[in-house]
Design a protein around this motif. Structure first.
Motif, mmCIF file in Angstrom:
data_model
loop_
_atom_site.group_PDB
_atom_site.id
_atom_site.type_symbol
_atom_site.label_atom_id
_atom_site.label_comp_id
_atom_site.label_asym_id
_atom_site.label_seq_id
_atom_site.Cartn_x
_atom_site.Cartn_y
_atom_site.Cartn_z
ATOM 1 N N SER A 1 42.924 127.104 9.685
ATOM 2 C CA SER A 1 43.661 128.127 8.827
ATOM 3 C C SER A 1 42.942 128.607 7.579
ATOM 4 N N GLU B 1 47.940 131.278 11.023
ATOM 5 C CA GLU B 1 48.118 130.079 11.519
ATOM 6 C C GLU B 1 48.556 130.023 12.930
ATOM 7 N N THR C 1 48.834 127.022 15.245
ATOM 8 C CA THR C 1 49.508 125.932 15.889
ATOM 9 C C THR C 1 50.334 125.143 14.650
ATOM 10 N N LEU C 2 51.461 125.700 14.262
ATOM 11 C CA LEU C 2 52.139 124.742 13.513
ATOM 12 C C LEU C 2 52.507 123.446 13.720
ATOM 13 N N ASP D 1 50.395 121.342 8.001
ATOM 14 C CA ASP D 1 50.329 122.753 7.695
ATOM 15 C C ASP D 1 50.759 122.950 6.574
ATOM 16 N N ASP E 1 45.097 122.607 7.179
ATOM 17 C CA ASP E 1 45.610 123.010 8.799
ATOM 18 C C ASP E 1 45.628 121.624 9.745
ATOM 19 N N ASP E 2 46.479 121.519 10.199
ATOM 20 C CA ASP E 2 46.636 120.550 11.374
ATOM 21 C C ASP E 2 46.439 121.235 12.648
ATOM 22 N N ASN E 3 45.727 120.981 13.676
ATOM 23 C CA ASN E 3 45.430 121.947 14.641
ATOM 24 C C ASN E 3 46.300 121.411 15.970
HETATM 25 CA CA CA Z 1 48.002 124.257 12.197
#
Ligand code: CA
Ligand code: CA
Ligand code: CA
Length: 342
Positions: A195, A216, A218-219, A230, A308-310
């Motif tokens: 992100s 973004e 994938t929250l 995120d 960002d966490d995927n």
């Molecule tokens: Ca994410």
């Protein structure tokens, strides 16, 4: 702030008769952070409590660039590290209260810093990966063996952002007040390539306003660590004095996409809102000025970060607006500059 709170807590416990027998101070430091003066202030404060102090978990990271690829430490960093270890031990020796110092490991090759919070080369200890004594070792054993000290030129970006006058409503929406505000791209990756965001800033007679629009896919806020959600981080150095440790005017404001707040430093009594958009989410915040008088021409130390966490539950990417190091959460010297204009 943390130091004063802890000192007050220990004092309260002692006054109540709780048998506190000593204080342990973790020293995960870098070539810059904290300054010798800050360490001295801390040791002065804790020494006044009259308890023995143990320095625990001492190591000194040489690499603040998570993207660095290198097999061996640059020689100038090893020289500076050795001199800094010498300076620090000279400081420790001035305190009778400091009874022991424990290094957080023996060999550079096995240091936690080489795999946490992500894999990267680092050389924080007294012995290299093959168990050879480094200059840092001789700094403690026989400093006369050290080559002359060196000055490290830090990698910096020197971006300038502009904040116009305006008073938006803090609701997570990009309202009319933001229309002419200039965008600051948060796309300088320190890890991953996920992100990114665009930040904007405005000011009025009492407040700084920041809006960050994050793209973004994938929250996620799965991780127990706030920095792995995120989220957006806003760094403000109100006096723009680029200190190597946070002072009272410095703060990190972290807001995840659900408006959950976490911080370092000394945040102001802020107001924030987040909002999901079709493309990701917005973070909008109002931060009252406390140390600087807002007027056209004022420069603040300022930076932005997007985490960002995927979807995996860990932070897989993070990007900055300006600071090329991962030290913004405790060292303001790499921040960019935000200039207030009409
Ligand atoms: Ca994410
Ligand atoms: Ca708004
Ligand atoms: Ca400052």
């Amino acid at each position: 702030v943390k130091r004063d709170t802890l000192c007050a807590l220990i004092k309260k416990l002692l006054d109540k008769g709780v048998p506190v027998q000593g204080i342990g101070l973790q020293y995960h430091i870098t070539l810059e952070y904290p300054s010798i003066q800050d360490m001295k202030d801390e040791l002065d404060a804790f020494s006044r409590l009259g308890l023995p102090i143990h320095i625990t978990e001492l190591d000194m990271s040489l690499n603040d660039d998570p993207k660095l690829v290198a097999d061996a430490a640059p020689e100038n960093l090893l020289i500076r590290q050795a001199h800094r270890y010498e300076e620090i031990f000279e400081l420790f020796k001035q305190y009778k209260s400091v009874e022991s110092v424990t290094f957080w490991g023996l060999l550079d090759g096995r240091s936690w810093l080489t795999y946490s919070p992500q894999k990267k080369p680092d050389w924080p200890l007294l012995f290299d990966k093959d168990l050879n004594a480094k200059l840092a070792y001789w700094a403690l054993v026989d400093p006369s063996k050290l080559p002359p000290d060196v000055v490290i030129k830090k990698k910096t970006n020197n971006k300038i952002g502009y904040a116009k006058r305006g008073s938006p409503v803090v609701d997570g929406e990009e309202d009319e007040a933001w229309r002419d505000a200039e965008g600051m791209k948060v796309d300088y990756y320190l890890a991953g390539n996920g992100s990114t965001g665009v930040g904007k800033a405005l000011w009025d007679d009492g407040n700084l306003y920041v809006l960050v629009k994050v793209k973004e896919a994938t929250l996620s806020s799965k991780s127990k660590n706030a920095y792995e959600h995120d989220s957006v981080e806003i760094f403000v150095d109100e006096r723009n004095n680029k200190s190597k440790s946070y002072e009272d005017d410095d703060a990190q404001y972290r807001l995840d996409y659900e408006n959950q707040f976490s911080f370092r430093g000394n945040p102001a009594a802020f107001e924030s809102a987040t909002k999901l958009t079709g493309e990701g989410y917005n973070v909008e915040i109002r931060i009252p000025f406390r140390f600087a008088k807002p007027e056209s021409g004022l420069a603040l130390g300022f930076d932005l970060q997007v985490n960002d966490d995927n979807g995996s539950g860990a932070r897989t990417s993070y990007a900055k607006w300006n600071d090329p190091t991962n030290e913004s959460f405790r060292n303001t010297s790499g921040f960019g500059k935000l200039l207030l204009i009409e």
